[in-house]
Write an enzyme that holds these catalytic residues in place. Sequence first.
Site, PDB file in Angstrom:
ATOM      1  N   LYS A 186      19.979  38.547  36.797  1.00 34.53           N
ATOM      2  CA  LYS A 186      20.498  37.688  37.869  1.00 34.53           C
ATOM      3  C   LYS A 186      19.367  37.337  38.831  1.00 34.53           C
ATOM      4  O   LYS A 186      18.712  38.217  39.386  1.00 34.53           O
ATOM      5  CB  LYS A 186      21.606  38.409  38.638  1.00 34.53           C
TER       6      LYS A 186
HETATM    7  C1  E4P Z   1      29.020  38.224  40.787  1.00 31.95           C
HETATM    8  O1  E4P Z   1      28.185  37.912  39.996  1.00 31.95           O
HETATM    9  C2  E4P Z   1      28.828  38.150  42.249  1.00 31.95           C
HETATM   10  O2  E4P Z   1      27.753  38.915  42.651  1.00 31.95           O
HETATM   11  C3  E4P Z   1      30.103  38.581  42.922  1.00 31.95           C
HETATM   12  O3  E4P Z   1      31.196  37.923  42.294  1.00 31.95           O
HETATM   13  C4  E4P Z   1      30.128  38.378  44.408  1.00 31.95           C
HETATM   14  O4  E4P Z   1      31.419  38.683  44.873  1.00 31.95           O
HETATM   15  P1  E4P Z   1      31.748  38.960  46.424  1.00 31.95           P
HETATM   16  O5  E4P Z   1      31.642  37.661  47.149  1.00 31.95           O
HETATM   17  O6  E4P Z   1      33.148  39.479  46.402  1.00 31.95           O
HETATM   18  O7  E4P Z   1      30.762  39.967  46.900  1.00 31.95           O
END
Ligand code: E4P
Length: 218
Positions: free
Chosen positions: A85
Amino acid sequence: MAQIFVDTAKIEEIREAASWGILDGVTTNPSLMFRAGTANRKEQTLKIVEIVRGSVSAEVISTDAAGMIKEAREILSWSEYVYVKIPIIPEGLKAMNVISRWPNGRINATLVFSANQAFLAAKAGASYASIFVGRLDDAGLDGIEVVRETRAVFDNYALDCQVLAASIRNTYHVTQSLLAGADILTMPYAVLQKMISSPFTDAGLKKFLEDWEKVAGK
Ligand code: E4P
């Protein structure tokens, strides 16, 4: 068919979701590792891979391109199932352009809040563009609309990047992301549980079993 990922680093949640037979992958981030109580990203990611045998995303910590590329080289070497990521910032774009040219350059572009950012991530070679639906809604914007716009942009130009609806907070987000054409949805375990539960199903099942008992118990 849209894919379902669970958005957690907690092993018990992943094991349970995987046992239902509908789980395609897992997304993690530094906050989710914190909530799972571990700073050992490699060990936790490999435990998750062992359970899901599908796409598992692990996030870089660096904010400069050289650092991201170094981390990505290590993260991607852990397993053929792992995606790295990378945040959609200028340094992230530089890093994506390099990493996407590697034979194992599987990239999940993260912190995407607009179709423009998603388009740039796709141009830089990302495999997924993670749109933060819930955080957009929190800011008074329309997260689902960004999923819909990104779907249209990717289709207009036949871009080889999947629309990933992330930061999903409720089952309404799930249905709307599916209707907006997301390729992948990543959601907390609690939302996944809510997808299958309905008081009508529970009441219906209870009545069927009661009636069966009446006739079979005669
Ligand atoms: C996933 O890849 C993201 O990091 C995640 O969905 C972020 O979610 P949040 O906004 O609930 O922290």
